[in-house]
Motif scaffolding. Structure first.
Motif, mmCIF file in Angstrom:
data_model
loop_
_atom_site.group_PDB
_atom_site.id
_atom_site.type_symbol
_atom_site.label_atom_id
_atom_site.label_comp_id
_atom_site.label_asym_id
_atom_site.label_seq_id
_atom_site.Cartn_x
_atom_site.Cartn_y
_atom_site.Cartn_z
ATOM 1 N N ILE A 105 0.789 -1.142 -0.048
ATOM 2 C CA ILE A 105 -0.028 0.133 -0.071
ATOM 3 C C ILE A 105 0.951 1.153 0.089
ATOM 4 O O ILE A 105 0.496 2.329 -0.676
ATOM 5 N N TRP A 106 2.035 1.292 0.932
ATOM 6 C CA TRP A 106 2.874 2.362 0.798
ATOM 7 C C TRP A 106 3.507 2.519 -0.666
ATOM 8 O O TRP A 106 3.386 3.704 -1.053
ATOM 9 N N LEU A 107 3.763 1.484 -1.467
ATOM 10 C CA LEU A 107 4.488 1.768 -2.491
ATOM 11 C C LEU A 107 3.698 2.273 -3.716
ATOM 12 O O LEU A 107 3.837 2.934 -4.581
ATOM 13 N N LEU A 108 2.095 1.648 -3.477
ATOM 14 C CA LEU A 108 1.388 2.087 -4.451
ATOM 15 C C LEU A 108 0.611 3.138 -4.353
ATOM 16 O O LEU A 108 0.124 4.232 -5.294
ATOM 17 N N VAL A 109 0.437 3.453 -2.879
ATOM 18 C CA VAL A 109 -0.640 5.004 -2.743
ATOM 19 C C VAL A 109 0.385 5.915 -2.051
ATOM 20 O O VAL A 109 0.379 7.006 -2.455
ATOM 21 N N GLY A 110 0.981 5.350 -0.982
ATOM 22 C CA GLY A 110 1.921 6.542 -0.080
ATOM 23 C C GLY A 110 2.083 6.307 1.465
ATOM 24 O O GLY A 110 1.371 5.239 1.684
ATOM 25 N N ALA A 111 2.821 6.861 2.073
ATOM 26 C CA ALA A 111 2.916 6.604 3.445
ATOM 27 C C ALA A 111 1.838 6.752 4.219
ATOM 28 O O ALA A 111 1.629 5.951 5.255
ATOM 29 N N GLY A 112 0.982 7.786 3.934
ATOM 30 C CA GLY A 112 -0.167 8.010 4.751
ATOM 31 C C GLY A 112 -1.046 6.989 4.796
ATOM 32 O O GLY A 112 -1.702 6.395 5.973
ATOM 33 N N ALA A 113 -1.415 6.291 3.550
ATOM 34 C CA ALA A 113 -2.197 5.273 3.683
ATOM 35 C C ALA A 113 -1.675 3.953 4.428
ATOM 36 O O ALA A 113 -2.531 3.366 5.150
#
Length: 284
Positions: A105-113
């Motif tokens: 999820i971090w790689l695809l969306v970002g750290a916040g997610a």
């Protein structure tokens, strides 16, 4: 290293590990995660699947840790399918599974997610023995996880949180907290004997029941208010309040076991109505 307590072999190991998947408690976080993604209006299936997978591992962690503490540590339960080492192995496996989902999820969306997803695992791991001995932790752990599942599923799709997401998460938190208060009434005598301070133990049966139905009323009013005030929540969502309210009225005079059974099914119906309202909104 033995995993299953009663039998040996690969089938027994798989069966013992699978025994910690309790559909009644496992399905709502997964469904709520997917509902959050659907509510966002930007549904991307790979991200939705990853977030739902993270919710699976978070809840599985809670089930394994709870069983481990209740049987192997406290000696409260009469039996458990996993050995102590099997529980630890399952916890490591679930932790790795959650970490992989969060990393993706971090790689695809970002750290916040990813960071918004993390608290669900923390709640699951610390449910026993840290959270389940006080009224707030014992009662609001699972409802908080459901609310975070909705928010995380929503944020993972659009990297923002809106009033409709926050409002519906608050509704789920109120309704499920009420259900958990009634559910804990079933173990009132035992919880009191081990000084486990659930809401029922602290307030007594009658006041705990009044509090639970007060939370139901607030949650249902919240659904109606959101459907009227926010354009992102379709007016048809108000039907969910009617459905759950009807079930709650029937459950009001039931014993704790019957009331809990009805209210859990009522929460399934509520979610189904909300999903239907959001899914068919473009047809309105």
């Amino acid at each position: 290293m033995a995993v299953a307590r009663h039998e040996s072999g690969p089938f027994a190991t798989v069966s013992a590990l699978a025994s910690q998947v309790h559909p009644v408690f496992m399905l709502p976080p997964l469904a709520t995660s997917l509902f959050g993604g659907l509510l966002s209006g930007g549904f991307w299936p790979p991200v939705a699947a990853l977030h739902a997978g993270a919710m699976f591992f978070a809840v599985y962690t809670a089930h394994v840790k709870d069983g481990y503490v209740d049987f192997h540590v406290r000696g409260e339960d009469d039996d458990h399918p996993l050995t102590a080492s099997g529980c630890r192995m399952a916890l490591v496996g679930a932790g790795v599974g959650f970490a992989l989902c969060a990393a993706a999820i971090w790689l695809l969306v970002g750290a916040g997610a990813a960071l918004l997803t993390l608290p669900t695992w923390v709640i699951g791991y610390t449910h026993a023995p840290q959270l389940d001995m006080n009224p707030v932790g014992a009662t609001m752990g699972y409802p908080s996880g459901i609310a975070l599942a909705l928010l995380g599923g929503y944020y993972a799709q659009v990297t923002t949180l809106t009033p409709r997401a926050l409002g519906l998460a608050a509704v789920f938190l109120l309704l499920l907290t009420g259900i958990k208060i009634i559910d804990d009434e079933q173990d009132y005598d035992y919880d009191r004997s081990i000084q486990k301070r659930t809401v029922a133990v602290v307030l007594g049966h009658q006041r705990a029941r009044r509090l639970a139905f007060g939370l139901f009323g607030a949650g249902l009013l919240g659904i109606v208010g959101l459907s009227v005030a926010l354009p992102g929540v379709p007016p048809s969502a108000a039907a969910a309040a009617l459905v759950f309210g009807t079930v709650a009225a029937i459950a009001q005079r039931g014993d704790p076991e019957t009331a809990t059974m009805l209210l859990i099914r009522g929460s399934y119906l509520l979610l189904a109505v909300l999903v239907t309202a959001v899914w068919f909104r473009p047809l309105a």
